[in-house]
Design a protein around this motif. Structure first.
Motif, PDB file in Angstrom:
ATOM      1  N   ARG A  67       0.838  -1.210   0.000  1.00  0.00           N
ATOM      2  CA  ARG A  67       0.000   0.000   0.000  1.00  0.00           C
ATOM      3  C   ARG A  67       0.872   1.259   0.000  1.00  0.00           C
ATOM      4  O   ARG A  67       0.567   2.227  -0.697  1.00  0.00           O
ATOM      5  N   ASN A  68       1.964   1.234   0.755  1.00  0.00           N
ATOM      6  CA  ASN A  68       2.897   2.364   0.748  1.00  0.00           C
ATOM      7  C   ASN A  68       3.527   2.546  -0.631  1.00  0.00           C
ATOM      8  O   ASN A  68       3.667   3.668  -1.120  1.00  0.00           O
ATOM      9  N   SER A  70       2.241   1.620  -3.471  1.00  0.00           N
ATOM     10  CA  SER A  70       1.185   2.107  -4.350  1.00  0.00           C
ATOM     11  C   SER A  70       1.029   3.631  -4.226  1.00  0.00           C
ATOM     12  O   SER A  70       0.914   4.335  -5.240  1.00  0.00           O
ATOM     13  N   GLU A  71       1.041   4.121  -3.007  1.00  0.00           N
ATOM     14  CA  GLU A  71       0.942   5.579  -2.798  1.00  0.00           C
ATOM     15  C   GLU A  71       2.141   6.301  -3.404  1.00  0.00           C
ATOM     16  O   GLU A  71       1.998   7.349  -4.020  1.00  0.00           O
ATOM     17  N   GLU A  72       3.323   5.723  -3.229  1.00  0.00           N
ATOM     18  CA  GLU A  72       4.534   6.321  -3.807  1.00  0.00           C
ATOM     19  C   GLU A  72       4.434   6.377  -5.332  1.00  0.00           C
ATOM     20  O   GLU A  72       4.776   7.370  -5.953  1.00  0.00           O
ATOM     21  N   ARG A  74       1.767   6.516  -7.156  1.00  0.00           N
ATOM     22  CA  ARG A  74       0.782   7.537  -7.553  1.00  0.00           C
ATOM     23  C   ARG A  74       1.364   8.943  -7.523  1.00  0.00           C
ATOM     24  O   ARG A  74       0.926   9.808  -8.282  1.00  0.00           O
ATOM     25  N   ARG A  75       2.324   9.176  -6.656  1.00  0.00           N
ATOM     26  CA  ARG A  75       2.940  10.510  -6.560  1.00  0.00           C
ATOM     27  C   ARG A  75       3.963  10.769  -7.669  1.00  0.00           C
ATOM     28  O   ARG A  75       4.336  11.894  -7.912  1.00  0.00           O
TER      29      ARG A  75
END
Length: 76
Positions: A67-68, A70-72, A74-75
């Motif tokens: 999940r971390n 995935s967030e990275e 997206r940025r």
């Protein structure tokens, strides 16, 4: 050449690297595909595939790192 995007194997190794603390840095250094459009596509594909396995109850130890990641992604 296989059907997977360039960097897919490296991204797969990276996905499991949270289980080996120093491996993520070593993998980023070892594979020049990181940072390229193909590398980003490979990372996104592997991350999405493994998050689907988490949703099915597999690879639960990787849930938070995935999940971390995935967030990275997206940025970027």
């Amino acid at each position: 050449m296989g059907a997977n995007p360039q960097g897919f194997d490296a991204a797969t190794l990276y996905a499991y690297s949270p289980l080996q603390p120093n491996m993520a840095v070593r993998l980023r250094d070892a594979f020049p595909v990181w940072g390229s459009p193909a590398g980003l596509a490979a990372e996104a594909a592997v991350c999405a595939m493994l998050l689907q396995t988490v949703a099915r109850g597999d690879n639960l130890t990787l849930e938070d790192p995935l999940r971390n990641w995935s967030e990275e992604l997206r940025r970027r």
